[in-house]
Design an enzyme around this catalytic site. Sequence first.
Site, PDB file in Angstrom:
ATOM      1  N   ASP A 258       1.008  -1.264   0.091  1.00 25.38           N
ATOM      2  CA  ASP A 258       0.152   0.099  -0.290  1.00 25.38           C
ATOM      3  C   ASP A 258       0.883   1.171   0.160  1.00 25.38           C
ATOM      4  O   ASP A 258       2.112   1.148   0.487  1.00 25.38           O
ATOM      5  CB  ASP A 258      -0.847   0.117   1.303  1.00 25.38           C
ATOM      6  CG  ASP A 258      -2.036   1.200   1.359  1.00 25.38           C
ATOM      7  OD1 ASP A 258      -2.677   1.417   0.024  1.00 25.38           O
ATOM      8  OD2 ASP A 258      -1.916   1.846   2.171  1.00 25.38           O
TER       9      ASP A 258
ATOM     10  N   ASP B 215      -0.270   5.225   0.659  1.00 27.25           N
ATOM     11  CA  ASP B 215      -0.909   5.992   1.853  1.00 27.25           C
ATOM     12  C   ASP B 215      -0.470   5.462   3.074  1.00 27.25           C
ATOM     13  O   ASP B 215      -1.166   4.567   3.437  1.00 27.25           O
ATOM     14  CB  ASP B 215      -2.190   6.712   1.547  1.00 27.25           C
ATOM     15  CG  ASP B 215      -2.487   7.344   0.194  1.00 27.25           C
ATOM     16  OD1 ASP B 215      -1.505   8.490   0.149  1.00 27.25           O
ATOM     17  OD2 ASP B 215      -3.109   7.137  -0.520  1.00 27.25           O
TER      18      ASP B 215
ATOM     19  N   ASP C 225      -1.361  -0.682   6.177  1.00 27.26           N
ATOM     20  CA  ASP C 225      -1.638   0.213   7.344  1.00 27.26           C
ATOM     21  C   ASP C 225      -2.862   0.000   7.820  1.00 27.26           C
ATOM     22  O   ASP C 225      -3.261   0.421   8.820  1.00 27.26           O
ATOM     23  CB  ASP C 225      -1.196   1.643   7.375  1.00 27.26           C
ATOM     24  CG  ASP C 225      -2.054   2.317   6.467  1.00 27.26           C
ATOM     25  OD1 ASP C 225      -2.153   1.976   5.440  1.00 27.26           O
ATOM     26  OD2 ASP C 225      -2.606   3.517   6.770  1.00 27.26           O
TER      27      ASP C 225
END
Length: 354
Positions: free
Chosen positions: A36, A38, A234
């Site tokens: 990922d 961001d 995250d």
Amino acid sequence: MSERSRRRHAAADGARSRTDGSERPLSEAYDTALLDLDGVVYAGGAAIAHAVESLGRARGGGMHLAYVTNNASRTPESVAEHLTRLGVPAEPGEVITSAQAVARLISDQLPAGARVLAVGGEGLRVALRERGLEPVESLDEEPAAVVQGYDPGIGWTQLAEASYAVARGLPWFASNTDLTIPTARGTAPGNGALVEVVRIATGARPQVAGKPLPPMHRETILRTGAERPLVVGDRLDTDIEGAHAGGVDSLLVLTGVTDPARLLAARPEHRPTYVDADLRGLLTGQPEVGAAGEGYACGGWTASARDGALALDGEGEPMDGLRALCAVAWTAAGEDGGAGGLDAGKALARLGLA
């Protein structure tokens, strides 16, 4: 069957009760990191601490890196350029976006050349053209479907146009439904918040392509050819849940929206295979979490439940203590989540993670 394989099968059959261990660095145990962006590699325009050097070392050791993002606003070329400027050399073909996944989903249902009302950024329009579809901006152009993807410039006019199209009965698609996105200034509304506006106005629900749903996983595997992928993210509700749905392992890093308290309260489909503070976790093995009396031990820590709360004995690396706490909380919660009703405040404070 090895002990590690036995644990994997047990986790697949029921609720994961602890994180896994790995004697080898994760960058050697898996052939491709599905990263990922961001909250993992960058926040806003700036690289997250340790990301650049960690990814460089992982790539240098032979691990393939692929950047998998639910953010549909930018093209793979612009994302690759951004990563390269940050010091993470990347090619456009290494970037997979939810715009690409939703464009494929739409092209599977519409004929080539069909017009699609595109409410989103350039990344969405480019992905539609790549699949032989024609993006348009108005219902007056007689589109055959409407699609929403994140773009910070979307305003009332575009959302109203999407609402008119959906209310008329056009097929409705969304790149993803993340309610929030992390930025350099904090947490901001994501595409899911914009999709919710149209849902409230129309009462309809879109077909969604992005993480954690199967269209995004399919797009990622088609474009990377990964055989032993490791999802790195995250967010529990997109990255980790997407890995769970796809039957692949995952590494949660605590550099984005998930904090330790949320991790301890994770539902079964949100429990990662591994957890670490940041992307340096790719370069190391992961310590085993083992039963210890009525609790669990990892590194120098032993975690248990006492008087309705999580408790820690010992000392050592904070991440080891967190892994031990996860085992106690997840075991107590079983299939329900919620940290098993155990108060985690004092234990996390002792680790400096409250």
